[in-house]
Design a protein around this motif. Sequence first.
Motif, mmCIF file in Angstrom:
data_model
loop_
_atom_site.group_PDB
_atom_site.id
_atom_site.type_symbol
_atom_site.label_atom_id
_atom_site.label_comp_id
_atom_site.label_asym_id
_atom_site.label_seq_id
_atom_site.Cartn_x
_atom_site.Cartn_y
_atom_site.Cartn_z
ATOM 1 N N GLN A 11 0.842 -1.177 0.000
ATOM 2 C CA GLN A 11 0.000 0.000 0.000
ATOM 3 C C GLN A 11 0.878 1.228 0.000
ATOM 4 O O GLN A 11 1.906 1.260 0.657
ATOM 5 C CB GLN A 11 -0.876 0.004 1.239
ATOM 6 C CG GLN A 11 -1.913 -1.078 1.182
ATOM 7 C CD GLN A 11 -2.698 -1.151 2.466
ATOM 8 O OE1 GLN A 11 -2.347 -0.539 3.450
ATOM 9 N NE2 GLN A 11 -3.762 -1.906 2.418
ATOM 10 N N GLY A 12 0.474 2.213 -0.705
ATOM 11 C CA GLY A 12 1.186 3.481 -0.675
ATOM 12 C C GLY A 12 2.183 3.661 -1.794
ATOM 13 O O GLY A 12 2.565 4.777 -2.080
ATOM 14 N N LEU A 13 2.649 2.584 -2.450
ATOM 15 C CA LEU A 13 3.658 2.746 -3.476
ATOM 16 C C LEU A 13 3.099 3.539 -4.649
ATOM 17 O O LEU A 13 2.088 3.177 -5.230
ATOM 18 C CB LEU A 13 4.145 1.386 -3.960
ATOM 19 C CG LEU A 13 5.347 1.433 -4.885
ATOM 20 C CD1 LEU A 13 6.570 1.888 -4.121
ATOM 21 C CD2 LEU A 13 5.580 0.082 -5.506
ATOM 22 N N GLY A 14 3.779 4.626 -4.979
ATOM 23 C CA GLY A 14 3.342 5.448 -6.093
ATOM 24 C C GLY A 14 2.205 6.384 -5.760
ATOM 25 O O GLY A 14 1.855 7.245 -6.551
ATOM 26 N N GLY A 18 -1.112 12.677 1.611
ATOM 27 C CA GLY A 18 -0.568 13.796 2.380
ATOM 28 C C GLY A 18 -0.469 15.043 1.537
ATOM 29 O O GLY A 18 -0.880 15.080 0.384
ATOM 30 N N ASP A 19 0.091 16.070 2.114
ATOM 31 C CA ASP A 19 0.122 17.362 1.455
ATOM 32 C C ASP A 19 1.288 17.530 0.501
ATOM 33 O O ASP A 19 1.249 18.354 -0.404
ATOM 34 C CB ASP A 19 0.185 18.469 2.508
ATOM 35 C CG ASP A 19 -1.095 18.498 3.326
ATOM 36 O OD1 ASP A 19 -1.015 18.824 4.498
ATOM 37 O OD2 ASP A 19 -2.149 18.166 2.769
ATOM 38 N N ASP A 20 2.375 16.760 0.721
ATOM 39 C CA ASP A 20 3.556 17.038 -0.096
ATOM 40 C C ASP A 20 3.426 16.522 -1.513
ATOM 41 O O ASP A 20 4.092 17.011 -2.413
ATOM 42 C CB ASP A 20 4.823 16.501 0.561
ATOM 43 C CG ASP A 20 4.739 15.015 0.842
ATOM 44 O OD1 ASP A 20 3.739 14.398 0.438
ATOM 45 O OD2 ASP A 20 5.686 14.493 1.449
ATOM 46 N N GLY A 21 2.551 15.525 -1.741
ATOM 47 C CA GLY A 21 2.211 15.135 -3.101
ATOM 48 C C GLY A 21 3.229 14.314 -3.841
ATOM 49 O O GLY A 21 2.946 13.822 -4.914
ATOM 50 N N ALA A 22 4.437 14.119 -3.327
ATOM 51 C CA ALA A 22 5.449 13.377 -4.083
ATOM 52 C C ALA A 22 5.149 11.882 -4.013
ATOM 53 O O ALA A 22 4.824 11.357 -2.949
ATOM 54 C CB ALA A 22 6.828 13.663 -3.508
ATOM 55 N N ARG A 49 10.123 8.991 -0.797
ATOM 56 C CA ARG A 49 9.372 9.572 -1.908
ATOM 57 C C ARG A 49 10.304 10.133 -2.962
ATOM 58 O O ARG A 49 11.489 10.345 -2.710
ATOM 59 C CB ARG A 49 8.481 10.709 -1.385
ATOM 60 C CG ARG A 49 7.415 10.249 -0.447
ATOM 61 C CD ARG A 49 6.741 11.430 0.240
ATOM 62 N NE ARG A 49 5.788 10.951 1.215
ATOM 63 C CZ ARG A 49 4.553 10.579 0.935
ATOM 64 N NH1 ARG A 49 4.101 10.684 -0.307
ATOM 65 N NH2 ARG A 49 3.754 10.124 1.855
ATOM 66 N N SER A 50 9.733 10.397 -4.105
ATOM 67 C CA SER A 50 10.467 11.095 -5.155
ATOM 68 C C SER A 50 10.973 12.427 -4.599
ATOM 69 O O SER A 50 10.231 13.174 -3.960
ATOM 70 C CB SER A 50 9.503 11.338 -6.322
ATOM 71 O OG SER A 50 10.062 12.226 -7.241
ATOM 72 N N GLY A 51 12.264 12.718 -4.828
ATOM 73 C CA GLY A 51 12.828 13.985 -4.360
ATOM 74 C C GLY A 51 13.212 13.978 -2.893
ATOM 75 O O GLY A 51 13.345 15.039 -2.293
ATOM 76 N N GLU A 52 13.408 12.767 -2.339
ATOM 77 C CA GLU A 52 13.832 12.673 -0.936
ATOM 78 C C GLU A 52 15.152 11.926 -0.824
ATOM 79 O O GLU A 52 15.422 10.995 -1.596
ATOM 80 C CB GLU A 52 12.793 11.904 -0.101
ATOM 81 C CG GLU A 52 11.632 12.743 0.340
ATOM 82 C CD GLU A 52 10.733 11.995 1.317
ATOM 83 O OE1 GLU A 52 9.810 12.636 1.827
ATOM 84 O OE2 GLU A 52 10.928 10.780 1.553
ATOM 85 N N VAL A 53 15.925 12.325 0.174
ATOM 86 C CA VAL A 53 17.150 11.606 0.520
ATOM 87 C C VAL A 53 16.964 11.054 1.929
ATOM 88 O O VAL A 53 16.630 11.801 2.855
ATOM 89 C CB VAL A 53 18.380 12.543 0.487
ATOM 90 C CG1 VAL A 53 19.631 11.797 0.928
ATOM 91 C CG2 VAL A 53 18.578 13.131 -0.914
#
Length: 226
Positions: A11-14, A18-22, A49-53
């Motif tokens: 669940q949750g993949l892709g 939440g608010d950040d949307g990535a 998420r995309s754009g996270e380290v």
Amino acid sequence: MVYRASTRPAQGLGETPGDDGAPVLLHARGIVKSYRRRRVLNGVDLTVRSGEVAAIVGSNGAGKSTMLKICAGLASPDRGRVSVRGRLGYCPQDAGVMDFLTPGEHFTLFGAGRGLRPAAASRRGRELARTLDWSVGRRTLAKDLSGGTRQKLNVVLAALGDPDVLLLDEPYQGFDRGSYLDFWKNVWDWREEGKAVVVVTHMLSRLDRVDQVLDLSPRTGTEATL
Ligand SMILES: Nc1ncnc2c1ncn2[C@@H]1O[C@H](COP(=O)(O)OP(=O)(O)OP(=O)(O)O)[C@@H](O)[C@H]1O
């Protein structure tokens, strides 16, 4: 690539909750792993998420490499599941290079596995190498590279083919200071490009700049967000 440690979809993949949307590119849930009778990972979660380290930290033997191998699909958890959205690049702790091939031959070989033609793989490999202050020679065999340069080759191979998710296990071992800073600049660039990057690190000075820290030290073993 999608790797699942169980047959149930994660669940949750892709998704973009939440608010950040990535979108979520890496989702590991409830990872349990023991070697013989010793439990190394006990219900570890990691969502990137995309754009996270994300940084994975912890004492020697805490299970950082094990967690990364499980995320890469190279080791099986006893329980839990992992899903990856998109292409995955993995940089092992010990340089996974072939002694009797040149760096250029590595680019061609690994590039082919990522769908790149030889010329494109060579061009991209050399470009990535330059970002780590490495000018690739044409004839030197991998066995004759310095330890730090072998590790640069390892990082370049992980990043070849523009993966969406990058898993890097203490990738800068043997780097000089300039190359170390270059490496982290690459990480911030990959974040800007929307990749999900996971770095196993002991370099605590960089933790204020990552998006989340997974501390696997004994008694912690849970996800923490800065
Ligand atoms: N294939 C294996 N078989 C048996 N034990 C293993 C195996 N791989 C790892 N271990 C053990 O699991 C524990 C965690 O190892 P791991 O390499 O994941 O730790 P780490 O946190 O990455 O350590 P370091 O900071 O020293 O790199 C260690 O005690 C290690 O000896």
